[in-house]
Design an enzyme around this catalytic site. Structure first.
Site, PDB file in Angstrom:
ATOM      1  N   GLY A  31      71.263   7.007  13.823  1.00  0.00           N
ATOM      2  CA  GLY A  31      69.856   7.101  14.162  1.00  0.00           C
ATOM      3  C   GLY A  31      69.390   5.806  14.776  1.00  0.00           C
ATOM      4  O   GLY A  31      69.839   4.730  14.375  1.00  0.00           O
ATOM      5  N   ASN A  32      68.532   5.910  15.763  1.00  0.00           N
ATOM      6  CA  ASN A  32      67.990   4.718  16.400  1.00  0.00           C
ATOM      7  C   ASN A  32      66.703   5.040  17.130  1.00  0.00           C
ATOM      8  O   ASN A  32      66.542   6.129  17.667  1.00  0.00           O
ATOM      9  CB  ASN A  32      69.018   4.095  17.360  1.00  0.00           C
ATOM     10  CG  ASN A  32      69.777   5.130  18.156  1.00  0.00           C
ATOM     11  OD1 ASN A  32      69.220   5.761  19.036  1.00  0.00           O
ATOM     12  ND2 ASN A  32      71.056   5.335  17.830  1.00  0.00           N
ATOM     13  N   SER A  48      73.237  -2.342  16.613  1.00  0.00           N
ATOM     14  CA  SER A  48      74.304  -1.435  16.191  1.00  0.00           C
ATOM     15  C   SER A  48      74.818  -1.793  14.805  1.00  0.00           C
ATOM     16  O   SER A  48      75.092  -2.965  14.522  1.00  0.00           O
ATOM     17  CB  SER A  48      75.446  -1.523  17.208  1.00  0.00           C
ATOM     18  OG  SER A  48      76.468  -0.635  16.853  1.00  0.00           O
ATOM     19  N   SER A  78      72.299  -0.891  19.748  1.00  0.00           N
ATOM     20  CA  SER A  78      72.840   0.416  19.385  1.00  0.00           C
ATOM     21  C   SER A  78      73.818   0.931  20.435  1.00  0.00           C
ATOM     22  O   SER A  78      73.602   0.757  21.639  1.00  0.00           O
ATOM     23  CB  SER A  78      71.677   1.404  19.257  1.00  0.00           C
ATOM     24  OG  SER A  78      72.155   2.722  19.328  1.00  0.00           O
ATOM     25  N   SER A  79      74.868   1.608  19.972  1.00  0.00           N
ATOM     26  CA  SER A  79      75.844   2.145  20.932  1.00  0.00           C
ATOM     27  C   SER A  79      75.228   3.230  21.816  1.00  0.00           C
ATOM     28  O   SER A  79      75.768   3.559  22.869  1.00  0.00           O
ATOM     29  CB  SER A  79      77.063   2.692  20.190  1.00  0.00           C
ATOM     30  OG  SER A  79      76.654   3.581  19.184  1.00  0.00           O
ATOM     31  N   ASP A  80      74.081   3.781  21.410  1.00  0.00           N
ATOM     32  CA  ASP A  80      73.413   4.796  22.226  1.00  0.00           C
ATOM     33  C   ASP A  80      72.478   4.188  23.273  1.00  0.00           C
ATOM     34  O   ASP A  80      71.747   4.924  23.954  1.00  0.00           O
ATOM     35  CB  ASP A  80      72.611   5.754  21.329  1.00  0.00           C
ATOM     36  CG  ASP A  80      73.523   6.602  20.462  1.00  0.00           C
ATOM     37  OD1 ASP A  80      74.504   7.135  20.992  1.00  0.00           O
ATOM     38  OD2 ASP A  80      73.253   6.724  19.250  1.00  0.00           O
ATOM     39  N   HIS A  99      66.798   8.845  18.487  1.00  0.00           N
ATOM     40  CA  HIS A  99      67.958   9.726  18.310  1.00  0.00           C
ATOM     41  C   HIS A  99      68.313   9.744  16.834  1.00  0.00           C
ATOM     42  O   HIS A  99      68.338   8.699  16.194  1.00  0.00           O
ATOM     43  CB  HIS A  99      69.139   9.205  19.129  1.00  0.00           C
ATOM     44  CG  HIS A  99      70.423   9.928  18.866  1.00  0.00           C
ATOM     45  ND1 HIS A  99      70.522  11.305  18.928  1.00  0.00           N
ATOM     46  CD2 HIS A  99      71.665   9.481  18.544  1.00  0.00           C
ATOM     47  CE1 HIS A  99      71.762  11.660  18.652  1.00  0.00           C
ATOM     48  NE2 HIS A  99      72.480  10.579  18.403  1.00  0.00           N
ATOM     49  N   HIS A 101      70.706  12.194  13.659  1.00  0.00           N
ATOM     50  CA  HIS A 101      71.599  13.317  13.344  1.00  0.00           C
ATOM     51  C   HIS A 101      70.979  14.114  12.196  1.00  0.00           C
ATOM     52  O   HIS A 101      71.671  14.518  11.259  1.00  0.00           O
ATOM     53  CB  HIS A 101      72.989  12.812  12.948  1.00  0.00           C
ATOM     54  CG  HIS A 101      73.772  12.257  14.108  1.00  0.00           C
ATOM     55  ND1 HIS A 101      75.079  11.880  14.003  1.00  0.00           N
ATOM     56  CD2 HIS A 101      73.435  12.039  15.402  1.00  0.00           C
ATOM     57  CE1 HIS A 101      75.514  11.430  15.187  1.00  0.00           C
ATOM     58  NE2 HIS A 101      74.522  11.514  16.044  1.00  0.00           N
ATOM     59  N   ASP A 124      52.288  23.056  17.816  1.00  0.00           N
ATOM     60  CA  ASP A 124      51.509  21.814  17.744  1.00  0.00           C
ATOM     61  C   ASP A 124      52.229  20.656  18.432  1.00  0.00           C
ATOM     62  O   ASP A 124      51.585  19.714  18.896  1.00  0.00           O
ATOM     63  CB  ASP A 124      51.281  21.417  16.276  1.00  0.00           C
ATOM     64  CG  ASP A 124      50.132  22.173  15.639  1.00  0.00           C
ATOM     65  OD1 ASP A 124      49.271  22.684  16.390  1.00  0.00           O
ATOM     66  OD2 ASP A 124      50.092  22.246  14.393  1.00  0.00           O
ATOM     67  N   HIS A 175      76.020  17.867  19.246  1.00  0.00           N
ATOM     68  CA  HIS A 175      75.735  16.484  18.865  1.00  0.00           C
ATOM     69  C   HIS A 175      74.451  16.424  18.040  1.00  0.00           C
ATOM     70  O   HIS A 175      74.506  16.458  16.812  1.00  0.00           O
ATOM     71  CB  HIS A 175      75.680  15.636  20.141  1.00  0.00           C
ATOM     72  CG  HIS A 175      75.459  14.185  19.897  1.00  0.00           C
ATOM     73  ND1 HIS A 175      75.520  13.246  20.904  1.00  0.00           N
ATOM     74  CD2 HIS A 175      75.158  13.495  18.776  1.00  0.00           C
ATOM     75  CE1 HIS A 175      75.282  12.049  20.394  1.00  0.00           C
ATOM     76  NE2 HIS A 175      75.063  12.178  19.112  1.00  0.00           N
ATOM     77  N   TYR A 233      41.897  18.037  17.696  1.00  0.00           N
ATOM     78  CA  TYR A 233      42.568  17.909  16.406  1.00  0.00           C
ATOM     79  C   TYR A 233      42.561  16.445  15.983  1.00  0.00           C
ATOM     80  O   TYR A 233      42.772  15.554  16.792  1.00  0.00           O
ATOM     81  CB  TYR A 233      44.014  18.404  16.525  1.00  0.00           C
ATOM     82  CG  TYR A 233      44.812  18.252  15.257  1.00  0.00           C
ATOM     83  CD1 TYR A 233      44.813  19.243  14.284  1.00  0.00           C
ATOM     84  CD2 TYR A 233      45.546  17.097  15.030  1.00  0.00           C
ATOM     85  CE1 TYR A 233      45.547  19.097  13.123  1.00  0.00           C
ATOM     86  CE2 TYR A 233      46.275  16.942  13.864  1.00  0.00           C
ATOM     87  CZ  TYR A 233      46.266  17.941  12.914  1.00  0.00           C
ATOM     88  OH  TYR A 233      46.993  17.795  11.767  1.00  0.00           O
TER      89      TYR A 233
END
Ligand SMILES: [Zn+2]
Length: 244
Positions: A31-32, A48, A78-80, A99, A101, A124, A175, A233
């Protein structure tokens, strides 16, 4: 969004990363979150492999929007990062990318299925079905994998003719989810909403495999009351802490 000082952006990106953990969206260190300062030509992203509980705002790595090189920071980003870079460069309206998982969203990604808008919680946040990408090819996976992931995301959004801010989420096949928003905080909020909506849709279809998406009129009404020009809202800007 108003441009934040880089120090404020550090805080915001750090908070967005912590929000993912608090919401239970992070398994191990998958996650990042990142946030961009387009005037400064950089985005800040989680480093990372550093455990979330040890992260500080100062650890967020500044990456050049021009070429993806590290502009500031001692840690490896991060590797992403190449996926985030591609999305910022392709979609000029977005200010934050996330991102994860998270399990329910990953289940849809692994099934290769877009998430149908089955109710108002979905409407929404997401103005239509949350799309799934095509699977990456062997060449793409063995090549510049993280950049290719970004290219497939961008191609899917563009082929479907979607406005990235009206559809701030996608499932990368086999993924998991990427979400985005006007800033890192909104990108994290969309990741949390996506996980909730993914779980609700799976539960709905388990109870009734024939459940149909809501009508366009309900989708439009719920999306526009939160995001449209006449949004009503919540509280007006400047009074965001008022009673909901
Ligand atoms: Zn991933």
């Amino acid at each position: 969004m108003p441009q934040l000082m880089l120090s404020e952006l550090r805080e915001q990106v750090w908070r967005a990363n912590q929000a993912l953990v608090r919401a239970g969206l992070v398994t191990l260190s998958f996650g990042n979150a990142s946030g961009v300062d387009r005037a400064a030509g950089v985005f800040l992203i989680k480093p990372s492999g550093v455990p979330y509980e040890r992260l500080t705002p100062a650890d967020m790595v500044a990456v050049s929007l021009a070429d993806g090189s590290v502009a500031e920071g001692d840690l490896r980003p991060s590797s992403d990062t190449p996926t985030h870079l591609l999305l910022y460069r392709r979609f000029g309206s977005i200010g934050g990318v996330v991102h994860t998982h998270s399990s329910a969203a990953v289940a849809w990604a692994q099934a290769g299925r877009s998430i149908p808008p089955l109710g108002t919680t979905h409407a929404d946040h997401f103005h239509g079905p949350v799309p799934v990408t095509r699977p990456l090819t062997r060449e793409e996976v063995e090549g510049d994998y993280e950049r290719e992931t970004g290219l497939v995301i961008a191609a899917t959004i563009e082929t479907l003719g979607l406005d990235p801010l009206e559809m701030p989420a996608i499932l990368v096949a086999s993924h998991g989810p990427f979400t985005w928003g006007v800033d890192a905080e909104h990108a994290a909020e969309n990741a949390i909403a996506l996980e909730a909506v993914a779980a609700m849709a799976a539960a709905t279809l388990a109870l009734d495999p024939g459940a149909e998406p809501v009508g366009q009129y309900l989708l439009d009404r719920h999306y526009n009351r939160k995001h449209g020009p006449g949004a009503y809202y919540g509280q007006p800007a400047g009074n965001a802490k008022g009673p909901q």
